[in-house]
Design a protein around this motif. Structure first.
Motif, PDB file in Angstrom:
ATOM      1  N   ASP A  62       0.870  -1.173   0.000  1.00 32.02           N
ATOM      2  CA  ASP A  62       0.000   0.000   0.000  1.00 32.02           C
ATOM      3  C   ASP A  62       0.907   1.222   0.000  1.00 32.02           C
ATOM      4  N   MET A  63       1.008   1.916  -1.138  1.00 32.23           N
ATOM      5  CA  MET A  63       2.040   2.924  -1.333  1.00 32.23           C
ATOM      6  C   MET A  63       1.783   4.218  -0.568  1.00 32.23           C
ATOM      7  N   CYS A  64       0.534   4.630  -0.460  1.00 39.27           N
ATOM      8  CA  CYS A  64       0.172   5.872   0.233  1.00 39.27           C
ATOM      9  C   CYS A  64      -0.923   5.510   1.235  1.00 39.27           C
ATOM     10  N   ALA A  65      -0.533   4.877   2.336  1.00 43.50           N
ATOM     11  CA  ALA A  65      -1.474   4.105   3.138  1.00 43.50           C
ATOM     12  C   ALA A  65      -2.224   4.894   4.205  1.00 43.50           C
ATOM     13  N   ALA A  66      -1.608   5.916   4.799  1.00 46.26           N
ATOM     14  CA  ALA A  66      -2.243   6.607   5.931  1.00 46.26           C
ATOM     15  C   ALA A  66      -3.572   7.234   5.503  1.00 46.26           C
ATOM     16  N   PRO A  67      -4.579   7.239   6.390  1.00 41.91           N
ATOM     17  CA  PRO A  67      -4.535   6.839   7.811  1.00 41.91           C
ATOM     18  C   PRO A  67      -4.702   5.363   8.076  1.00 41.91           C
ATOM     19  N   GLY A  68      -4.930   4.534   7.054  1.00 37.17           N
ATOM     20  CA  GLY A  68      -4.872   3.095   7.256  1.00 37.17           C
ATOM     21  C   GLY A  68      -6.163   2.320   7.133  1.00 37.17           C
ATOM     22  N   SER A  69      -7.252   2.949   6.733  1.00 35.93           N
ATOM     23  CA  SER A  69      -8.517   2.205   6.617  1.00 35.93           C
ATOM     24  C   SER A  69      -8.445   1.161   5.507  1.00 35.93           C
ATOM     25  N   LYS A  70      -7.856   1.525   4.361  1.00 39.15           N
ATOM     26  CA  LYS A  70      -7.705   0.555   3.271  1.00 39.15           C
ATOM     27  C   LYS A  70      -6.693  -0.518   3.637  1.00 39.15           C
ATOM     28  N   THR A  71      -5.651  -0.129   4.379  1.00 39.18           N
ATOM     29  CA  THR A  71      -4.650  -1.101   4.813  1.00 39.18           C
ATOM     30  C   THR A  71      -5.285  -2.154   5.707  1.00 39.18           C
ATOM     31  N   ALA A  72      -6.139  -1.714   6.628  1.00 39.72           N
ATOM     32  CA  ALA A  72      -6.842  -2.656   7.501  1.00 39.72           C
ATOM     33  C   ALA A  72      -7.701  -3.607   6.679  1.00 39.72           C
ATOM     34  N   GLN A  73      -8.307  -3.090   5.639  1.00 39.94           N
ATOM     35  CA  GLN A  73      -9.130  -3.920   4.760  1.00 39.94           C
ATOM     36  C   GLN A  73      -8.269  -4.963   4.049  1.00 39.94           C
ATOM     37  N   LEU A  74      -7.079  -4.559   3.610  1.00 41.38           N
ATOM     38  CA  LEU A  74      -6.172  -5.484   2.937  1.00 41.38           C
ATOM     39  C   LEU A  74      -5.717  -6.593   3.890  1.00 41.38           C
ATOM     40  N   ILE A  75      -5.467  -6.229   5.145  1.00 39.54           N
ATOM     41  CA  ILE A  75      -5.047  -7.220   6.134  1.00 39.54           C
ATOM     42  C   ILE A  75      -6.174  -8.217   6.393  1.00 39.54           C
ATOM     43  N   GLU A  76      -7.398  -7.723   6.481  1.00 35.77           N
ATOM     44  CA  GLU A  76      -8.539  -8.610   6.674  1.00 35.77           C
ATOM     45  C   GLU A  76      -8.670  -9.593   5.515  1.00 35.77           C
ATOM     46  N   MET A  77      -8.412  -9.122   4.306  1.00 32.28           N
ATOM     47  CA  MET A  77      -8.479  -9.998   3.137  1.00 32.28           C
ATOM     48  C   MET A  77      -7.368 -11.046   3.178  1.00 32.28           C
ATOM     49  N   LEU A  78      -6.222 -10.658   3.719  1.00 35.80           N
ATOM     50  CA  LEU A  78      -5.102 -11.596   3.850  1.00 35.80           C
ATOM     51  C   LEU A  78      -5.468 -12.744   4.800  1.00 35.80           C
ATOM     52  N   HIS A  79      -6.302 -12.431   5.803  1.00 39.08           N
ATOM     53  CA  HIS A  79      -6.717 -13.424   6.803  1.00 39.08           C
ATOM     54  C   HIS A  79      -8.104 -13.992   6.503  1.00 39.08           C
ATOM     55  N   SER A  80      -8.534 -13.924   5.269  1.00 33.05           N
ATOM     56  CA  SER A  80      -9.901 -14.329   4.920  1.00 33.05           C
ATOM     57  C   SER A  80     -10.139 -15.832   5.045  1.00 33.05           C
ATOM     58  N   ASP A  82     -10.067 -18.875   7.199  1.00 32.28           N
ATOM     59  CA  ASP A  82      -9.966 -19.230   8.614  1.00 32.28           C
ATOM     60  C   ASP A  82      -9.144 -20.491   8.857  1.00 32.28           C
ATOM     61  N   SER A  83      -8.969 -21.316   7.836  1.00 32.34           N
ATOM     62  CA  SER A  83      -8.198 -22.544   8.002  1.00 32.34           C
ATOM     63  C   SER A  83      -6.694 -22.280   8.061  1.00 32.34           C
ATOM     64  N   ILE A  84      -6.271 -21.051   7.674  1.00 31.31           N
ATOM     65  CA  ILE A  84      -4.855 -20.679   7.714  1.00 31.31           C
ATOM     66  C   ILE A  84      -4.638 -19.783   8.924  1.00 31.31           C
ATOM     67  N   VAL A  85      -3.933 -20.286   9.925  1.00 31.62           N
ATOM     68  CA  VAL A  85      -3.734 -19.526  11.163  1.00 31.62           C
ATOM     69  C   VAL A  85      -2.903 -18.277  10.901  1.00 31.62           C
ATOM     70  N   ILE A  86      -1.742 -18.463  10.263  1.00 30.50           N
ATOM     71  CA  ILE A  86      -0.876 -17.335   9.904  1.00 30.50           C
ATOM     72  C   ILE A  86      -0.598 -17.411   8.411  1.00 30.50           C
ATOM     73  N   PRO A  87      -1.154 -16.481   7.622  1.00 30.24           N
ATOM     74  CA  PRO A  87      -0.929 -16.502   6.170  1.00 30.24           C
ATOM     75  C   PRO A  87       0.547 -16.317   5.822  1.00 30.24           C
ATOM     76  N   SER A  88       0.928 -16.825   4.683  1.00 28.14           N
ATOM     77  CA  SER A  88       2.314 -16.663   4.230  1.00 28.14           C
ATOM     78  C   SER A  88       2.545 -15.292   3.601  1.00 28.14           C
ATOM     79  N   GLY A  89       1.461 -14.578   3.300  1.00 26.61           N
ATOM     80  CA  GLY A  89       1.576 -13.262   2.693  1.00 26.61           C
ATOM     81  C   GLY A  89       1.885 -12.177   3.707  1.00 26.61           C
ATOM     82  N   VAL A  90       2.031 -10.949   3.208  1.00 26.68           N
ATOM     83  CA  VAL A  90       2.343  -9.812   4.071  1.00 26.68           C
ATOM     84  C   VAL A  90       1.791  -8.542   3.447  1.00 26.68           C
ATOM     85  N   VAL A  91       1.427  -7.591   4.283  1.00 28.73           N
ATOM     86  CA  VAL A  91       1.008  -6.271   3.824  1.00 28.73           C
ATOM     87  C   VAL A  91       2.054  -5.261   4.272  1.00 28.73           C
ATOM     88  N   VAL A  92       2.644  -4.544   3.328  1.00 30.76           N
ATOM     89  CA  VAL A  92       3.604  -3.483   3.625  1.00 30.76           C
ATOM     90  C   VAL A  92       2.914  -2.153   3.369  1.00 30.76           C
TER      91      VAL A  92
END
Length: 235
Positions: A62-80, A82-92
């Protein structure tokens, strides 16, 4: 919204705070937001992350992320999943404003995700990151990039009437070069076959179509495959 995980309240913030009958509902929203169960944002701002189609294994920038509402949405999608406890992906999440980065940390840490990091750089000069210290070093490329760039915001005139009085045609021209540079850098760090979404809060073609046209013209041939998945959104 996917799986119906979004709800819309058709009242403004001022009315919600002042209406005595909605006092308990207002307190509920505050408490659930603080615990990370709810993220409050405008419906239109939720569109760009959806276009990225983030999966648990993706590396997302997320190149221009602040204040972070879209970033939070991206993180939620990363954890979509439930069978994966810790995803292998990352949000920067990156932002050029140091104070806004701290605000973003406060916004996103409610989700308690281990797959998230904040960096503080000029998006046009975003440094390369390496995946390990081993030699030869492998440059990190992202599967998904969100370029929600700084803009004049003239697409928000309905909710911000002051824009009518402050708007002038020069504003978009001053921002065009910055927006194009951010888009170029986003494409440079994008993995081949990845997806980049470029979005603004402006309706001005100088900030939208002209930015895409300029970068497409500059990279004709060499980067055509990258542009196959570029989506432009004007909110």
């Amino acid at each position: 919204y996917p799986e119906g995980f979004a709800w819309q309240v058709n009242m403004d913030r001022k009315f919600l705070r002042q209406c005595e009958a909605l006092k308990e509902f207002h307190q509920f929203l505050i408490q659930e937001t603080e615990t990370g169960n709810i993220s409050r944002q405008e419906a239109v701002s939720m569109i760009p992350p959806l276009c990225l189609d983030v999966q648990p294994h993706h590396k997302v920038l997320d190149m221009c992320a602040a204040p972070g509402s879209k970033t939070a949405q991206l993180i939620e999608m990363l954890h979509s999943d439930d069978s994966i406890v810790i995803p292998s992906g990352v949000v920067v999440a990156n932002d050029s404003d140091n104070k806004r980065c701290y605000l973003m940390v406060h916004q996103v840490k409610r989700l308690e995700s281990p797959c998230f990091t904040v960096i503080n750089h000029d998006a046009t000069l975003l440094p390369n990151m390496v995946t390990s210290a081993a030699q030869p070093k492998e440059i990190l490329k992202y599967d998904r990039v969100l370029a929600d760039v700084p803009c004049s915001g003239d697409g928000t005139m309905r909710k911000n009437p002051d824009c009518w009085f402050k708007w002038n045609p020069i504003g978009a021209c001053h921002l065009h070069n910055l927006q194009a540079r951010i888009l170029r850098r986003g494409l440079e760090v994008l993995e081949v076959g990845g997806r980049l979404v470029y979005s603004t809060c402006s309706l001005n073609p100088i900030e939208d179509e002209a930015v895409l046209a300029e970068v497409l013209t500059e990279t004709a041939g060499g980067c055509c495959l990258l542009f196959k998945e570029v989506v432009s959104l004007s909110r």
